[in-house]
Design a protein around this motif. Structure first.
Motif: not given
Lengths: 401, 401
Positions: A106, A110-112, A258, A261, A264-265, A267-268, B8, B10-11, B13-15, B102, B135
């Motif tokens: 997951d 979400r990062i890619l 990577v 990154k 950063l996503l 959040l927990g 590359f 990346f998405a 959404r990455i803060p 979270t 995100t």
């Protein structure tokens, strides 16, 4: 209040159905050949019980705070050391602990990918991964496997074709190169080398799911894709098969940029540190190689019992690849067979399996079925496979008559 | 290989940065007034140690399988029963256990919003929640709070304005109505009633974060928004403040249809069942009310010590709302003060706090600072607040000179 939930427009990413159907369990002695679960009698229960009590007593107050005590650091070091056995050399900033491989899939997704981005997969593939890519609103394209793993030649052809025609290239390819679920096959070394070259040439990532790597029945070694191209492979593994799934602990290896990154996503913050403290305590002084050897001996024996049971009960009606590791035997029936059609009858006869179509993006794979030999006893395997065969023969006899 | 990660895409959404900056800890006796952590000496360590060992011994093999043993069911029932004390009546299919609040925020956001959808928040708001909305690529609009919580009149005005001008309405409003983090304020009953009416009229959800609800210093009761409009409120709570954060266990209440949608999205299946088994064992026979009462007594006393320390050290230089519960005091300085400007000096003087701007979507809130009284000792509070005041007075003296 009169407002109902129905009037609201939810996000499109919510799937319409669960990733896999389930049948009703009707018998007390039901044989679950559908469950891809580890054998519970091999969980290190006594050690975990002791570790749990000790972890709390020794590191209690810190272990229960957000960032934990010594456990998370010890686990990173254990993963680092153990992976060297498999030829993987990583620095600590190239490792991230996750809630099992599923969270790894997951987070990587979400990062890619953005909605509409392209993800390439194997067909068949792991249904939970497919569900993750669907919820990311990715466009999914699949490539068949054969005895040597995914058809890298077809991937290469498709990449070239896309490039030449200005069509979208994939953001990543999701693959289970070693002891494929459900296919049971392993990607050849030659194909591994070509695949990472393609990732470099066509600028995509590879998401390598290596969940079964420790369960190596033959001693044959295959280099993880990550070792061939660490910059562009995100590698996933888990404690689910080697300690216990209920812990929900896995890990990612990737380039440190990577990993940063993903952090950063994610959040927990840190992953359930309490569980990490317990597992760290367990691993400290645990005879892990001995433990894995006993898992291998057990699962290899289970595989052999199932392979024989299938031959005895089905004769020439199915073919399969004898897996070098992992949990699954992937049966291929004649092309006109649809295994979904006798799922219910098999359940009535006291056995569950997963029908072929659950592993495909497109409506195909109907002539396959996945049987799992890890969770059940030898006796149950023989009985379950026979009940499954009874359902199949009733199905084809009905089709003929 | 020459390919680098940088080439590359990346998405989006990455803060770009973590949700909150951190300062370097330079002193051994550093006082962490920035940490919103529970007091570790109040974690029920002995009981957890015993429960951990017992859970494994009693339910071991099942407890460590994917779906666990009796624990997950027991936890649902405990949450259901305990919530009745707060006037919340839910069926079991209206509850979902999560990895802390979270994950609850993340899951709720993912079922409700597509990239570009609108999310409304309070200003200030919880930084991890803001990061989750960013995100999700949501458009975020914020509404100020005052002594009675968020300004529902301004929300109403904005809704009417959006409706009349064909502008986008929010998919949801994220709010901490009770013991707001960082504001310390509580939403009045009248505003609560109006807010849920607005959610009905304008067809949006409310995401109610109630993480601090058990830490009620006054005995005053406010109805959770969920009880006023269960169809359109997704309610979040957590064991982090009442047992221990390292467990990473929380829960959601929502309409059963909403829970079903979240379950479809939540690919990891059940949440760390091993931890659930241990917590279920702990709660079974645990004198929870007594435990909460001791938490309340402690945190109320800490709040009072901090409120006095602030008055003594700052005099008329700051104002704040005395919170009826929770962990935080939210200081307001004169409008021309920027607390970020003395964050570093405060760290050098051995104290950390969170600067105001970390809690805002837009560049504002510079004149605020959040102090947390939960994690530190009384002695540390007095010392930390004095060091913080020293940094502040050095800052304004420098500005003047």
């Amino acid at each position: 209040m009169s407002q109902t939930v129905d009037s609201f427009s939810f996000a499109k990413r919510i799937p319409a159905t669960p990733s896999i159907g389930s049948t009703t369990v009707t018998k007390q002695d039901h044989v679950h050949l559908s469950f891809g679960f580890a054998a519970p009698h091999l969980f290190p229960i006594e050690q975990l019980s002791q570790s749990a009590a000790e972890a709390v007593t020794l590191h209690g107050r810190k272990a229960l705070q957000y960032s934990g005590s010594v456990g998370p650091g010890q686990i990173l070091k254990w993963i680092q050391a153990r992976s060297q056995v498999h030829g993987i050399h990583v620095e600590l900033d190239q490792i991230l602990v996750t809630y099992g491989s599923t969270q790894g899939i997951d987070l990587a997704t979400r990062i890619l990918v953005e909605p509409g981005d392209h993800v390439w997969v194997e067909s068949p593939s792991f249904f939970s991964a497919l569900q993750a890519f669907r919820t990311a609103e990715a466009e999914i394209t699949s490539f068949p496997i054969d005895e040597e793993g995914v058809r890298v030649d077809l991937i290469e052809h498709a990449l070239l074709n896309a490039k030449q025609n200005g069509k979208p290239l994939p953001k990543f390819l999701y693959t289970m190169p070693t002891y494929h679920n459900p296919g049971g096959v392993t990607l050849s070394v030659e194909r591994r080398k070509r695949l990472v070259q393609l990732a470099e040439i066509y600028n995509f990532f590879i998401l390598e799911d290596d969940a079964y790597s420790e369960l190596n029945f033959t001693g044959n070694r295959y280099p993880p894709l990550y070792t061939l191209f660490p910059e562009r492979v995100i590698y996933l593994n888990t404690f689910s098969k080697i300690i216990a799934p209920g812990l929900r602990l896995g890990w990612i290896f990737a380039d440190s940029n990577v990993i940063a990154k993903i952090k950063l996503l994610n959040l927990g913050g840190s992953i359930g540190v309490f569980t990490q403290e317990i597992v760290a305590k367990l691993l400290d002084g645990f005879a892990f190689q001995e433990h894995v050897d006993s898992l291998i001996d057990h699962y290899r024996q289970q595989r052999d019992v199932m392979a024989n049971a299938v031959k005895n009960s089905f004769g020439e009606h199915v073919t399969f690849h004898l897996p070098e590791g992992g949990f699954y035997i992937w049966l291929r029936f004649a092309d006109e067979v649809n295994t979904s059609d006798f799922l219910e009858d098999a359940a009535n006869r006291g056995v569950s399996f997963v029908d072929g179509k659950s592993f495909y993006v497109n409506p195909e794979g109907f002539q396959y079925a996945r049987l799992c030999f890890s969770y059940v006893s030898e006796d149950q395997i023989v009985r379950g496979v026979q009940s499954f065969a009874d359902a199949y023969f009733a199905y084809i006899n009905k089709a003929v008559s």
